[in-house]
Design an enzyme around this catalytic site. Structure first.
Site, short mmCIF file in Angstrom:
data_model
loop_
_atom_site.label_atom_id
_atom_site.label_comp_id
_atom_site.label_asym_id
_atom_site.label_seq_id
_atom_site.Cartn_x
_atom_site.Cartn_y
_atom_site.Cartn_z
N ARG A 27 52.89 -43.40 25.28
CA ARG A 27 53.96 -42.59 25.58
C ARG A 27 54.98 -43.23 26.02
O ARG A 27 56.14 -43.36 25.54
CB ARG A 27 53.19 -41.27 26.39
CG ARG A 27 54.08 -40.16 26.65
CD ARG A 27 55.27 -40.20 27.43
NE ARG A 27 54.68 -40.57 28.79
CZ ARG A 27 55.52 -40.70 29.87
NH1 ARG A 27 56.89 -40.86 29.57
NH2 ARG A 27 55.00 -41.19 31.06
N ASP A 28 55.18 -43.48 27.39
CA ASP A 28 56.01 -44.15 28.06
C ASP A 28 56.69 -45.48 27.39
O ASP A 28 57.69 -45.57 27.67
CB ASP A 28 55.51 -44.50 29.74
CG ASP A 28 56.89 -44.31 30.76
OD1 ASP A 28 58.06 -44.39 30.24
OD2 ASP A 28 56.48 -44.18 31.92
N HIS A 223 52.82 -44.59 39.72
CA HIS A 223 53.53 -44.58 38.44
C HIS A 223 54.59 -45.67 38.68
O HIS A 223 55.77 -45.28 38.84
CB HIS A 223 53.58 -43.35 37.78
CG HIS A 223 54.56 -43.53 36.36
ND1 HIS A 223 53.73 -43.28 35.23
CD2 HIS A 223 55.58 -43.77 36.08
CE1 HIS A 223 54.65 -43.39 34.15
NE2 HIS A 223 55.86 -43.70 34.66
N HIS A 225 57.17 -48.55 37.58
CA HIS A 225 58.04 -49.29 36.86
C HIS A 225 58.18 -50.64 37.45
O HIS A 225 58.26 -50.64 38.67
CB HIS A 225 59.10 -48.72 36.39
CG HIS A 225 59.00 -47.53 35.29
ND1 HIS A 225 59.14 -47.50 33.83
CD2 HIS A 225 58.68 -46.23 35.57
CE1 HIS A 225 58.77 -46.59 33.35
NE2 HIS A 225 58.34 -45.82 34.07
N CYS A 256 62.58 -45.09 30.20
CA CYS A 256 62.71 -43.85 29.94
C CYS A 256 64.26 -43.59 29.43
O CYS A 256 65.18 -44.19 29.80
CB CYS A 256 62.89 -42.97 31.46
SG CYS A 256 63.38 -41.30 31.16
N ASN A 265 56.96 -50.22 32.32
CA ASN A 265 55.99 -50.09 33.63
C ASN A 265 54.99 -51.44 33.98
O ASN A 265 55.14 -52.19 33.28
CB ASN A 265 54.81 -48.96 32.81
CG ASN A 265 55.36 -47.71 32.74
OD1 ASN A 265 56.25 -47.38 31.70
ND2 ASN A 265 55.03 -46.64 33.67
#
Ligand code: HMG
Ligand code: MG
Length: 316
Positions: A27-28, A223, A225, A256, A265
């Site tokens: 996803r990310d 979370h 990055h 993002c 990430n």
């Protein structure tokens, strides 16, 4: 591979025995790729991650397809993941910003969702086309419906440690929105360092302030990055505070599309290397995971940014 492919295990005090990795590469990671990855490749990626032992794999987003075209195939992808259940007890959370997204996710049988708020007004406007409070109002019926249907809800909170437009973000501002997300009924909170600017003391300060506001550390994930190379140090600081959920992205994919200064990430392989060395259980097979990221890098046509992937796949 060079060496043994595994670090020597030397435990350190004050760490949990086991943690859960919340894998966000599909996803990310893929939301930020210039090219749109074919749906079958995404499904194969998720399947390989599950085989490598990841038990929580964020699969896709039910957002507006024009806002994130890279994940516009959520309806096609999700049904292809049915066989992942055969791999073991694997959870496949999906991002849902609003009621329209919730309709789509529930229609496909999603059992875990994530809403995603922002600690700052600028990012809320850019990412959700709303103010912070309007976005919370948008999430409210989503979380209520999830609760009614026994669907697990993660609440992401972005820009917890700094914002590319607003600069420093006061801890009290983060705590206010974090509390609001938990008050809506989120089961879990994930603290997003969207642009990777956090440092360990800041992490400890925020976790302490969140604790003081009544949010237990057990409900908090981190979370990070890795823009400034701080993600592993920040993770270690969070683990020492009792955090047991860590978000990471296979091969270090990520970013993002609505915050260009966000890079990948924390790479899952870099995390697993450290945790294997510390004797903290993750359930992940580092060799299988690295092979998956090498395969994904071939699909994307460029090498993985993960140091561990590069070291383990280096051919003499
Ligand atoms: P909007 O333009 O304000 O939407 O976007 P709206 O509510 O005004 O609706 C406009 C039209 O879009 C309507 O259609 C809706 O039905 C449709 P019309 O009636 O005009 O024909 N629509 C949708 N269609 C499909 N699925 C939907 C949906 N919603 C509305 N879900 C919206 C508001 C929230 C939709 C938009 O801003 C959006 O999709 N944003 C998503 C951005 C995004 O995904 N960003 C990346 C994820 S966040 C992240 O990466 C950070 C994180 O990793 C943590 C960290 O690192 O900090 C999580
Ligand atoms: Mg992110």
């Amino acid at each position: 591979m060079t060496g043994t492919g595994l670090p020597m295990t030397v435990p350190a005090p004050g760490l949990p025995a086991r943690i859960r990795i919340h894998e966000v590469g599909a996803r990310d990671g893929l939301q930020n790729e210039k090219s749109v990855v074919p749906t079958e490749v995404k499904a194969e990626f998720v399947r390989r991650l599950a085989v490598a032992g990841l038990s929580t794999i964020e699969a896709t987003s039910f957002v507006h397809p024009k806002w994130v075209p890279q994940l516009a195939d959520a309806e096609q992808l999700f049904p292809l993941l049915g066989d992942i259940a055969d791999v073991g007890d694997v959870a496949l959370p999906v991002l849902v910003p609003n009621e329209r997204g919730m309709d789509r996710a529930l229609a496909l049988g999603a059992r875990r969702i994530a809403v995603f708020g922002s600690a700052t007004e600028t990012f809320a406007a850019r990412n959700l086309n709303r103010t912070v409070d309007e976005s919370l109002a948008m999430f409210e019926p989503v979380v209520a419906r999830a609760k009614a249907e026994a669907v697990h809800v993660r609440g992401y909170l972005s820009m917890c440690f700094g914002d590319p437009w607003e600069g420093a973000v006061p801890v009290a501002q983060v705590v206010r929105v974090a509390r609001a997300l938990m008050d809506l009924g989120c089961d879990e909170l994930s603290l997003g360092d969207t642009i990777g600017v956090a440092t360990p003391g800041h992490v400890v300060a925020l976790l302490t302030a969140l604790n003081d506001s009544g949010i237990p550390t057990g409900a908090i994930g981190v979370h990070f990055h890795d823009t400034y190379g701080q993600a592993l140090s920040n993770t270690l600081a969070a683990l020492q505070q009792g955090v047991t959920t860590v978000d990471a992205s296979a091969g270090g994919l990520g970013g993002c599309p609505y915050a260009r200064s966000a890079t990948g990430n924390l790479a899952t392989e870099d995390l697993v290397w450290m945790l294997d060395g510390l004797g903290v259980e993750t359930g992940v097979d580092l060799g299988a995971l690295t092979a998956t990221s090498v395969w994904m890098a071939e699909q994307l046509g460029r090498p993985s940014p993960s140091r561990t992937v590069r070291a383990l796949s280096h051919k003499e």
